[in-house]
Design a protein around this motif. Structure first.
Motif, short mmCIF file in Angstrom:
data_model
loop_
_atom_site.label_atom_id
_atom_site.label_comp_id
_atom_site.label_asym_id
_atom_site.label_seq_id
_atom_site.Cartn_x
_atom_site.Cartn_y
_atom_site.Cartn_z
N PHE A 58 0.80 -1.22 0.00
CA PHE A 58 0.00 0.00 0.00
C PHE A 58 0.84 1.27 0.00
CE2 PHE A 58 -2.98 -3.13 1.83
CZ PHE A 58 -4.05 -2.94 0.96
N PRO A 60 2.48 4.49 -1.42
CA PRO A 60 1.95 5.34 -2.50
C PRO A 60 2.63 5.12 -3.85
CG PRO A 60 2.30 6.61 -0.50
CD PRO A 60 2.91 5.27 -0.26
N THR A 65 -0.79 0.22 -5.92
CA THR A 65 -1.59 1.42 -5.69
C THR A 65 -1.72 2.26 -6.97
OG1 THR A 65 0.37 2.62 -4.90
CG2 THR A 65 -1.00 1.52 -3.25
N LYS A 66 -0.65 2.33 -7.75
CA LYS A 66 -0.72 3.10 -8.99
C LYS A 66 -1.64 2.45 -10.01
CE LYS A 66 3.80 3.35 -9.48
NZ LYS A 66 5.16 3.72 -10.01
N PHE A 77 -4.95 7.21 -4.53
CA PHE A 77 -5.28 5.96 -3.84
C PHE A 77 -5.41 6.20 -2.35
CE2 PHE A 77 -4.20 2.17 -1.45
CZ PHE A 77 -4.97 1.20 -2.06
N SER A 78 -6.39 5.55 -1.72
CA SER A 78 -6.61 5.67 -0.28
C SER A 78 -6.77 4.28 0.31
CB SER A 78 -7.87 6.50 0.00
OG SER A 78 -8.33 6.31 1.32
N PHE A 79 -5.98 3.96 1.35
CA PHE A 79 -6.15 2.67 2.00
C PHE A 79 -7.55 2.52 2.56
CE2 PHE A 79 -6.37 0.13 5.82
CZ PHE A 79 -5.92 -1.09 5.36
N PHE A 82 -9.92 1.60 -0.12
CA PHE A 82 -9.78 0.20 -0.53
C PHE A 82 -10.42 -0.73 0.50
CE2 PHE A 82 -7.72 -3.90 -0.74
CZ PHE A 82 -7.76 -4.19 -2.09
N GLY A 104 -0.32 2.25 6.22
CA GLY A 104 -1.65 2.37 5.63
C GLY A 104 -2.78 2.52 6.61
#
Length: 274
Positions: A58, A60, A65-66, A77-79, A82, A104
């Motif tokens: 996780f 960045p 994540t990408k 992206f946000s943990f 997700f 995360g």
């Protein structure tokens, strides 16, 4: 190849049983984009009963994540985002949730999981701020079906947490953590979790006296892992007392040596209990 059945023509239940064995990365980045049939099957709650978030990177800058942000057209992206997606797809049926240790997750994510994943049997806590640790016992006590708990380190509220587990988690059988294992910690384990079957305290400060008390007090132990601990050596007495434990791992354990005396006396891993 006429007459050969295609994957997308399989019954949804069959596909779901196959996809439940895939990783969360496959379920989010690959399977849903093959065809509509696979998308529907990948959305089945059966595929989301085990949420092992440790298998994902996780950070960045990670490829995961990408790629996820690109596939789902996200600006960032946000943990937490997700986690909410995975939990929503489980429809409250998740039985395993393992938060990533290094990065995360936050306390807010743990609170969210306590509300939305009431049927957890296995939980691995994230790394939390010291200020959040007093609230762990109340949250853990909400999982009435909890069987196994893993922690990266022993929280300051450990005694209260064990008490809540004893009161609320009737099927609890496994604990994994590391830290400075003190007399009161061992007493709590023996008194509140006498029927525990699996205990891992590897990499802890664990004096022989505390280890012996655990072995003698938890008579139903099937697995005891105390690898690379400081504070005891696995002499004949220790090995003899643990004879009835099916799996007793103690590799790398040692008493204090000359090099240890140079360590910071305030290190919680090396605090003598009087």
């Amino acid at each position: 190849m006429e007459g050969r059945r295609r994957w997308e023509d399989m019954e949804m239940d069959c596909l779901a049983h196959i996809f439940r064995r895939l990783s969360l990365e496959d379920l989010t980045l690959r399977v849903p984009f093959v065809c509509k049939a696979w998308l529907r099957a990948a959305m089945d709650p059966l595929c989301w009963r085990s949420l092992n978030l440790r298998d994902l990177d996780f950070m960045p800058w990670s490829d995961f994540t990408k790629t996820f942000a690109a596939q789902y057209a996200l600006r960032r992206f946000s943990f937490s985002g997700f986690l909410k997606l995975a939990v929503a797809r489980s429809h409250g049926g998740a039985v395993e949730l393992k938060f990533p240790f290094p990065f995360g997750a936050s306390f807010r994510d743990l609170v969210f999981a306590s509300h939305e994943c009431p049927r957890l049997k296995t939980l691995a806590l994230p790394n939390l701020m010291l200020a959040d640790e007093p609230q762990i016992p109340e949250l853990v006590g909400k999982w009435k079906e909890l069987e196994t708990l893993e922690m990266e380190s022993k929280p300051s509220s450990f005694l209260e947490m064990v008490g809540q587990i004893s009161l609320n988690c009737g099927s609890f059988s496994g604990l994994r953590m590391w830290g400075s294992i003190k007399k009161e910690d061992v007493s709590a384990i023996v008194d509140c979790l006498p029927r525990i079957k699996h205990l891992s305290l590897s990499k802890s400060y664990l004096p022989k006296e505390q280890l012996v008390e655990i072995i003698d007090g938890c008579r139903e132990l099937e697995t005891l892992r105390v690898n690379n601990c400081i504070g005891f050596e696995a002499d004949e007495e220790v090995v003899g007392r643990a004879y009835g434990i099916k799996t007793f791992e103690h590799e790398g354990c040692k008493l204090f040596g000359e090099s240890d005396r140079e360590m910071d006396e305030c290190d919680p891993l090396y605090v003598h209990v009087i």
